[in-house]
Design a protein around this motif. Structure first.
Motif, short mmCIF file in Angstrom:
data_model
loop_
_atom_site.label_atom_id
_atom_site.label_comp_id
_atom_site.label_asym_id
_atom_site.label_seq_id
_atom_site.Cartn_x
_atom_site.Cartn_y
_atom_site.Cartn_z
N GLU A 161 3.73 14.27 50.01
CA GLU A 161 2.80 13.65 49.06
C GLU A 161 3.49 13.28 47.76
O GLU A 161 3.21 12.25 47.16
N GLY A 162 4.43 14.13 47.34
CA GLY A 162 5.16 13.84 46.11
C GLY A 162 6.03 12.61 46.23
O GLY A 162 6.08 11.76 45.33
N LEU A 163 6.72 12.48 47.36
CA LEU A 163 7.58 11.32 47.56
C LEU A 163 6.76 10.06 47.80
O LEU A 163 7.16 8.96 47.40
N LYS A 164 5.61 10.22 48.44
CA LYS A 164 4.71 9.07 48.61
C LYS A 164 4.17 8.60 47.26
O LYS A 164 4.07 7.41 46.99
N TYR A 165 3.89 9.56 46.39
CA TYR A 165 3.37 9.27 45.05
C TYR A 165 4.37 8.44 44.23
O TYR A 165 3.99 7.51 43.51
N CYS A 166 5.64 8.78 44.35
CA CYS A 166 6.63 8.10 43.50
C CYS A 166 7.35 6.96 44.23
O CYS A 166 8.23 6.32 43.66
N LYS A 167 6.96 6.68 45.48
CA LYS A 167 7.66 5.67 46.27
C LYS A 167 7.65 4.30 45.59
O LYS A 167 8.67 3.59 45.58
N ASP A 168 6.52 3.93 45.06
CA ASP A 168 6.40 2.61 44.45
C ASP A 168 6.58 2.64 42.94
O ASP A 168 6.35 1.64 42.25
N VAL A 179 12.46 10.76 35.42
CA VAL A 179 12.65 11.87 36.35
C VAL A 179 11.31 12.50 36.74
O VAL A 179 10.40 12.64 35.91
N LEU A 180 11.22 12.89 38.01
CA LEU A 180 10.06 13.63 38.50
C LEU A 180 10.55 14.89 39.22
O LEU A 180 11.52 14.84 39.98
N ILE A 181 9.90 16.01 38.95
CA ILE A 181 10.16 17.24 39.69
C ILE A 181 9.00 17.49 40.65
O ILE A 181 7.84 17.41 40.25
N ILE A 182 9.34 17.78 41.92
CA ILE A 182 8.32 18.16 42.90
C ILE A 182 8.38 19.68 43.07
O ILE A 182 9.41 20.23 43.47
N TYR A 242 10.94 5.66 39.41
CA TYR A 242 11.67 6.89 39.10
C TYR A 242 13.14 6.71 39.48
O TYR A 242 13.47 6.17 40.54
N ASP A 243 14.00 7.21 38.61
CA ASP A 243 15.44 7.16 38.89
C ASP A 243 15.90 8.38 39.67
O ASP A 243 16.80 8.28 40.51
N LYS A 244 15.29 9.53 39.38
CA LYS A 244 15.65 10.77 40.07
C LYS A 244 14.39 11.56 40.40
O LYS A 244 13.49 11.70 39.57
N VAL A 245 14.35 12.08 41.63
CA VAL A 245 13.28 12.97 42.06
C VAL A 245 13.94 14.27 42.50
O VAL A 245 14.73 14.28 43.44
N ILE A 246 13.61 15.35 41.81
CA ILE A 246 14.24 16.65 42.08
C ILE A 246 13.22 17.57 42.73
O ILE A 246 12.14 17.79 42.19
N ILE A 247 13.58 18.10 43.88
CA ILE A 247 12.66 18.95 44.65
C ILE A 247 13.09 20.41 44.53
O ILE A 247 14.20 20.79 44.92
N ASP A 248 12.20 21.22 43.97
CA ASP A 248 12.44 22.66 43.86
C ASP A 248 11.86 23.35 45.09
O ASP A 248 10.68 23.18 45.41
N THR A 249 12.68 24.10 45.80
CA THR A 249 12.23 24.78 47.02
C THR A 249 12.26 26.29 46.82
O THR A 249 12.87 26.79 45.86
N ILE A 271 17.05 14.51 45.07
CA ILE A 271 17.89 15.71 45.10
C ILE A 271 17.01 16.88 45.48
O ILE A 271 16.07 17.22 44.76
N MET A 272 17.28 17.51 46.62
CA MET A 272 16.56 18.72 47.00
C MET A 272 17.47 19.91 46.78
O MET A 272 18.61 19.93 47.24
N VAL A 273 16.98 20.90 46.05
CA VAL A 273 17.78 22.07 45.69
C VAL A 273 17.27 23.29 46.45
O VAL A 273 16.10 23.64 46.38
N SER A 274 18.17 23.93 47.18
CA SER A 274 17.83 25.13 47.95
C SER A 274 18.78 26.26 47.55
O SER A 274 19.68 26.07 46.74
N GLY A 275 18.59 27.42 48.15
CA GLY A 275 19.46 28.55 47.85
C GLY A 275 18.76 29.87 48.07
O GLY A 275 17.55 29.91 48.31
N VAL A 276 19.51 30.96 47.97
CA VAL A 276 18.92 32.28 48.13
C VAL A 276 18.22 32.68 46.83
O VAL A 276 18.40 32.06 45.79
N ASN A 277 17.45 33.75 46.92
CA ASN A 277 16.71 34.24 45.76
C ASN A 277 17.66 34.67 44.64
O ASN A 277 18.71 35.26 44.89
N GLY A 278 17.28 34.37 43.42
CA GLY A 278 17.99 34.89 42.27
C GLY A 278 19.24 34.15 41.84
O GLY A 278 20.03 34.65 41.03
N THR A 279 19.46 32.95 42.37
CA THR A 279 20.67 32.20 42.01
C THR A 279 20.45 31.25 40.84
O THR A 279 21.37 30.55 40.43
#
Length: 289
Positions: free
Chosen positions: A164-171, A122-125, A174-181, A94-102
């Protein structure tokens, strides 16, 4: 869940009550009442099109004891019949995006906590390399709640961190990988163009990943424009609607979902890490009344 959703819609419910009370119990509903009802309904930010549909059905009704709440609920449900609310449970990323302050970074922590409480690993990148103290903020949430966080110190390239984060958890299991952008405005050309590169990196690992946008519900219909801009750069397939507990414009979810055919996946209903709920349309509509 319905109780939390109900509580978060208090301000929206009060606003809607002002409209509904004009109709409830009236033996005669004349044009003046209908026009005032329409004006107050529009203030709830449910959108012009669905408001017109509700008013049209109200005008056609010959029943003096019309159940206005039922009419509103049924009209909205029909209005959103082409929006699919079936979450892609098979998607790990799950990659989460958005404008500032949301509330984007906080939403990532809330999502991680939500899935962790349901027994998932769960892993957060931490890929927000733009905002000062962004990594410290997500690291704080993760440390407090025993959530694993992947980061590359001193790296200013979010795509490299994601790779690198997705490569790290590829093997790993993890059930969920959440990417903070990083939060970004449409005027930040470089930051907006960066989204394309980030998406291409994620798709190397999972083509049908979840790309969710964080929206501030207090901004009402202005959120519609935000989604349009981000859709030019990302394949958005979900919305996190934040700050519902402080908004009288909770109805804005309706025109947003209708315009883009993108469902709300979660709603943020407070500042604590557990203050997030899966969006359920029936509960949402019940919360209106």
């Amino acid at each position: 869940m319905i109780r939390k959703t109900y509580n978060s819609l208090r301000k929206t419910r009060n606003s809607l009550f002002n409209a509904v009370s004009l109709i409830t119990g009236k033996k005669k509903i004349d044009d003046g009442v209908i026009e005032e009802f329409e004006e107050k309904l529009l203030l709830c930010d449910i959108g012009f099109d669905v408001t017109e549909e509700i008013v049209s059905k109200l005008r056609m009704s010959v029943d003096s004891k019309i159940e206005i709440e039922k009419l509103i609920k049924n009209t909205i449900s029909d209005f959103l019949s082409d929006v699919s609310f079936n979450e892609n449970d098979n998607s790990k990323i799950i990659m989460v995006s958005g404008v500032n302050g949301t509330g984007k970074t906080t939403s990532c922590a809330k999502l991680a906590h939500y899935y962790k409480k349901r027994g998932q690993k769960v892993l957060i990148i931490a890929a927000d390399t733009f905002r000062a103290a962004a990594k410290e903020q997500i690291s704080y949430w993760c440390t407090r709640n025993n959530i694993e966080c992947f980061d590359i110190q001193n790296s200013k390239d979010p795509s490299s961190i994601i790779f690198e984060g997705l490569k790290y958890c590829k093997d790993s299991n993890y059930d969920k990988v959440i990417i903070d952008t990083a939060g970004r405005l449409h005027t930040s050309v470089n930051l907006m163009n960066e989204l394309n590169k980030m998406e291409r990196v994620v798709e190397k690992f999972e083509e049908s990943y979840n790309s969710w946008i964080s929206i501030d519900s207090t901004s009402g219909k202005n959120s519609i424009n935000q989604i349009g801009v981000f859709e030019e750069h990302l394949k958005i397939n979900g919305i996190i609607l934040n700050k519902m507990d402080g908004s009288a414009k909770g109805g804005a979810a309706i025109p947003i979902m209708k315009k883009y055919g993108i469902p709300v996946r979660f709603i943020g209903i407070g500042e604590k890490i557990q203050d997030i709920e899966v969006f359920n349309l029936d509960d949402y509509l019940e919360g209106f009344f």
